[in-house]
Design a protein around this motif. Structure first.
Motif, mmCIF file in Angstrom:
data_model
loop_
_atom_site.group_PDB
_atom_site.id
_atom_site.type_symbol
_atom_site.label_atom_id
_atom_site.label_comp_id
_atom_site.label_asym_id
_atom_site.label_seq_id
_atom_site.Cartn_x
_atom_site.Cartn_y
_atom_site.Cartn_z
ATOM 1 N N ARG A 90 -9.811 96.895 13.707
ATOM 2 C CA ARG A 90 -10.974 97.648 13.254
ATOM 3 C C ARG A 90 -12.140 96.730 12.888
ATOM 4 N N VAL A 91 -11.943 95.441 13.055
ATOM 5 C CA VAL A 91 -12.991 94.472 12.713
ATOM 6 C C VAL A 91 -14.098 94.516 13.762
ATOM 7 N N LYS A 92 -15.350 94.595 13.313
ATOM 8 C CA LYS A 92 -16.480 94.633 14.240
ATOM 9 C C LYS A 92 -16.791 93.235 14.775
ATOM 10 N N GLU A 93 -17.614 93.219 15.836
ATOM 11 C CA GLU A 93 -17.847 91.963 16.544
ATOM 12 C C GLU A 93 -18.492 90.907 15.653
ATOM 13 N N ASP A 94 -19.474 91.294 14.838
ATOM 14 C CA ASP A 94 -20.138 90.284 14.013
ATOM 15 C C ASP A 94 -19.170 89.652 13.018
ATOM 16 N N ALA A 95 -18.277 90.474 12.462
ATOM 17 C CA ALA A 95 -17.278 89.934 11.550
ATOM 18 C C ALA A 95 -16.278 89.056 12.292
ATOM 19 N N ALA A 96 -15.898 89.471 13.507
ATOM 20 C CA ALA A 96 -14.967 88.671 14.311
ATOM 21 C C ALA A 96 -15.570 87.309 14.641
ATOM 22 N N ILE A 97 -16.863 87.299 14.953
ATOM 23 C CA ILE A 97 -17.542 86.033 15.240
ATOM 24 C C ILE A 97 -17.504 85.131 14.011
#
Length: 295
Positions: A90-97
């Motif tokens: 459920r982690v969004k892309e900006d957080a994953a980056i």
């Protein structure tokens, strides 16, 4: 001291000549790539990849391999990990980056701290353009030439990918491959800029030139010409300032590029803040005049 002596004196030292060539090559290559990063909206991805290559560079040093190999491997590893976290949680892309690049960057710092070396590997983090050897200069020039040649050769395909990936796919191009190509070039460019500003400030050289050129023109072809010229001029000024002020060259190169952006942002002829303010205040007056004439 007259202006000619101010320019000529630093060039009497071999290390300054090597530093100047390295800085200008890195500035031009970063500026070319920055045009696509700004256009596509990959600024955060550029930050992630430029930091994530650090452990790859250190491991390449340990194994006696070219830095470019380790950088490319960890650059693609970072992108793969970001995609995996984004698609399987459920982690969004900006957080994953943020998760991936900070973890890999920290891993690189740990590897530097435990790796025995006759050279100071902290230069990878902060840059050491004044300590560039002939071998380092050759590597920068070769990698820079490869990146610039590929960008210019694939210019039309990459521009189409940036503006309309769907159309690119419809005419037989692979957006996935073009994206992977840009990411690979991003990793190589990070290696080129390492010598000048280090891992921490690479992202500035990858974003500022394109962002500045974008404020000066609406045409991408002109961006590709303006960004390298502005970047090279700023890099040269920054390096000269570092010589005369006895300050960090990498930091002054980035500060100079940031100052150029600020000037264009404020005083740009079309998209500058003052120009837009004048248009916003002039338009109501013109509308009132036109309206009065109609009445």
């Amino acid at each position: 001291m007259n202006p000619i002596e101010l320019i000529v004196e630093p060039l009497s030292y071999g290390f300054m000549i090597r530093a100047l060539v390295t800085t200008v090559v890195a500035a031009v290559v970063c500026a070319l790539l920055s045009c696509w990063l700004v256009l596509i909206g990959w600024s955060l991805m550029g930050d992630a990849v430029s930091h994530a290559v650090l452990p790859g560079v250190v491991l390449a040093y340990v194994l006696g391999l070219p830095f470019a190999i380790g950088a490319v491997v960890f650059g693609f590893l970072a992108v793969g990990l970001i995609g995996a976290i984004r698609d399987t949680s459920r982690v969004k892309e900006d957080a994953a980056i943020g998760i991936v690049f900070t973890t890999l960057f920290a891993l690189g710092l740990v590897l530097i701290s435990v790796t025995p070396s006759q050279t100071d590997l902290n230069h990878i983090v902060f840059g050491n353009v004044l300590g560039v050897s002939v071998a380092d200069l050759v590597q920068v020039v070769v990698l820079g030439a490869v990146v610039a040649a590929v960008l210019l050769a694939k210019r039309r395909d990459l521009v189409l990918y940036a503006f309309d990936p769907g159309h690119a796919h419809a005419i037989g191009l692979s957006p996935r491959r073009l994206g992977a190509l840009l990411l690979g070039l991003l990793a190589l460019t990070a290696v080129v800029a390492l010598q000048v500003v280090g891992v921490i400030l690479v992202v500035a050289m990858l974003i500022l030139p394109g962002a500045t050129a974008q404020l000066l023109t609406d045409r991408f072809s002109r961006m590709l010409a303006l960004a390298p010229v502005l970047s090279a001029v700023c890099a040269t000024i920054g390096l000269y300032l570092s010589y005369w002020l006895d300050a960090a060259p990498g930091g002054l190169v980035v500060v100079t590029q940031g100052a150029a952006f600020a000037v264009v942002y404020l005083f740009g002829p079309r998209n500058g803040l003052l120009a837009r303010f004048r248009r916003s205040t002039t338009k109501p007056v013109l509308d009132a005049v036109v309206h009065g004439e109609r009445l």
